[in-house]
Design an enzyme around this catalytic site. Structure first.
Site, PDB file in Angstrom:
ATOM      1  N   GLU A 156     -23.977 109.054  -4.117  1.00  0.00           N
ATOM      2  CA  GLU A 156     -24.893 108.593  -3.181  1.00  0.00           C
ATOM      3  C   GLU A 156     -24.406 107.318  -2.631  1.00  0.00           C
ATOM      4  OE1 GLU A 156     -28.940 108.989  -3.806  1.00  0.00           O
ATOM      5  OE2 GLU A 156     -28.640 110.177  -5.499  1.00  0.00           O
ATOM      6  N   GLY A 157     -23.165 106.656  -3.005  1.00  0.00           N
ATOM      7  CA  GLY A 157     -22.719 105.615  -2.566  1.00  0.00           C
ATOM      8  C   GLY A 157     -21.215 105.546  -2.510  1.00  0.00           C
TER       9      GLY A 157
END
Length: 373
Positions: A163-164
């Site tokens: 997610e990042g």
């Protein structure tokens, strides 16, 4: 001086294979009835041990959350494990190791989830990713590592909850890890991913199109395409089409990802009756369904026993039987064309994280609840 932990012994390996062969089957990769829970972050405030959840017939597969920092490996399982190897901050978790073996003896699979909404992770290149796949093989699977957080317990696969950070290297990581899996002495391994529902996923879209995944746990919450948007806005059909036309594994299974309680997500929770209706509708229309994934065990099942929500979802899944599309697993690899990008927005669960191309990737601390919601 650090204790050297060697490759699992042949006796241990054979015992694991025998247990897997003789256990009452829980997880079935070809089925549409699997119930998968994430465990480790105690997002409800307390959680049972991994072994206690594995005693629960509700559960078929568990993803350990999280390996939240890599390639400089750091793990966090809330209060379930706090001991480390001498002179390091790498967790050493013999109690979890024993519980992993217990889970496997009951036919359940245990995956290691990499990433989360508040980790610090990513690869600088394909070479970096391949090297880390070698490390992961030695630390958690059938390889030989100096320090194995779960001692001689051998996990059943990895889950990418990215997610990042950078999107680079993940396809190379999966392909390299699968090359190890294919030489893993006959043990069946799995690779899963947990994209958010906007299609294609901002972080994993290209990886999903070029690497071989067995399961995709789509987060149908905290987005416009979630369970609370059913039926008009719910976009399972987009993921079904991807599975059949773009995925390197045409037998990949899609899971409906759902929050386990109202407090488990910013939006997207639906009651058991509603989710069962959605599941039944999807199962009757699409052969790609693998089951339901939920965040997390402490929310869906409670810390003191099986919650009614999780039990209801699992019972409905088990009553529905299997689909006619078999799930792939093992060491196969594949490639396909990449897809176009799209914008995506998501809100925070318990820790705050937004996902448009980077979410929560800058933190190197280890907060208790780093879920991707």
């Amino acid at each position: 001086m650090f204790a050297r932990l060697h490759r699992p012994s042949m006796v241990s390996w054979l015992v694991s294979l025998v247990l897997a062969a003789t256990a009452a089957l829980a997880f079935d990769p070809s089925s549409s009835s699997n119930f998968v829970v994430y465990w480790g972050q105690s997002s409800a405030g307390s959680q049972k041990s991994l072994g206690e959840y594995c005693q629960d017939s509700t559960v078929d597969a568990i993803a350990l959350a999280f390996l939240y920092q890599f390639p400089n490996t750091k793990l966090d399982f809330s209060s379930a494990c706090k001991t480390t190897f001498s002179g390091t901050d790498l967790l050493h978790c013999p109690d979890i190791a024993a519980d992993i073996k217990l889970c496997q003896s009951k036919g359940k699979i245990v995956l290691l989830s990499m990433g989360g909404a508040a980790g610090s992770y990513g690869f600088s290149s394909d070479a970096d990713a391949k090297a880390y796949a070698d490390t992961v093989w030695g630390m958690f699977f059938g390889g030989s590592g100096d320090q194995r957080p779960f001692d001689d317990a051998v996990l059943d696969g990895v889950d990418l909850d990215i997610e990042g950070g950078s999107t680079s290297g993940y396809a190379a990581f999966v392909t390299q890890l699968r090359s190890h899996f294919s030489s893993g002495g006959g043990k069946q391994y799995y690779v899963s991913a947990a994209p958010q529902c906007p299609f294609p996923d901002a972080m994993l879209g290209s990886t999903l199109n070029s690497a071989y995944f067995d399961m995709v746990f789509v987060q149908f919450y905290n987005n416009y395409c979630g369970l609370d948007a059913y039926p008009q806005g719910f976009n399972y059909d987009a993921w079904d089409k991807w599975a059949k036309t773009q995925s390197p594994n045409k037998n990949v299974k899609i899971y409906i990802g759902a929050p386990g309680s109202q407090s488990a997500a910013g939006r997207g929770f639906v009651d058991a009756s509603t989710l069962n209706t959605i599941v039944n509708s999807v199962r009757s229309s699409y052969s790609t369904l693998g089951g339901v994934m939920t965040w997390d065990a402490s929310q869906a099942l409670g810390s003191g026993g099986s919650g009614s929500w999780g039990s209801s979802i699992s019972s409905n899944l088990k009553a529905g039987g299997s689909s006619n599309s078999s799930g792939g697993s093992g060491g196969s690899n594949g490639a396909n064309s990449t897809n176009s990008t799209s914008t995506e927005s998501s809100s925070a669960e318990i820790t705050t994280a937004t996902t448009t191309g980077s979410s929560g990737g800058g933190s190197s601390s280890a907060p208790k609840r780093r879920r991707r919601i």
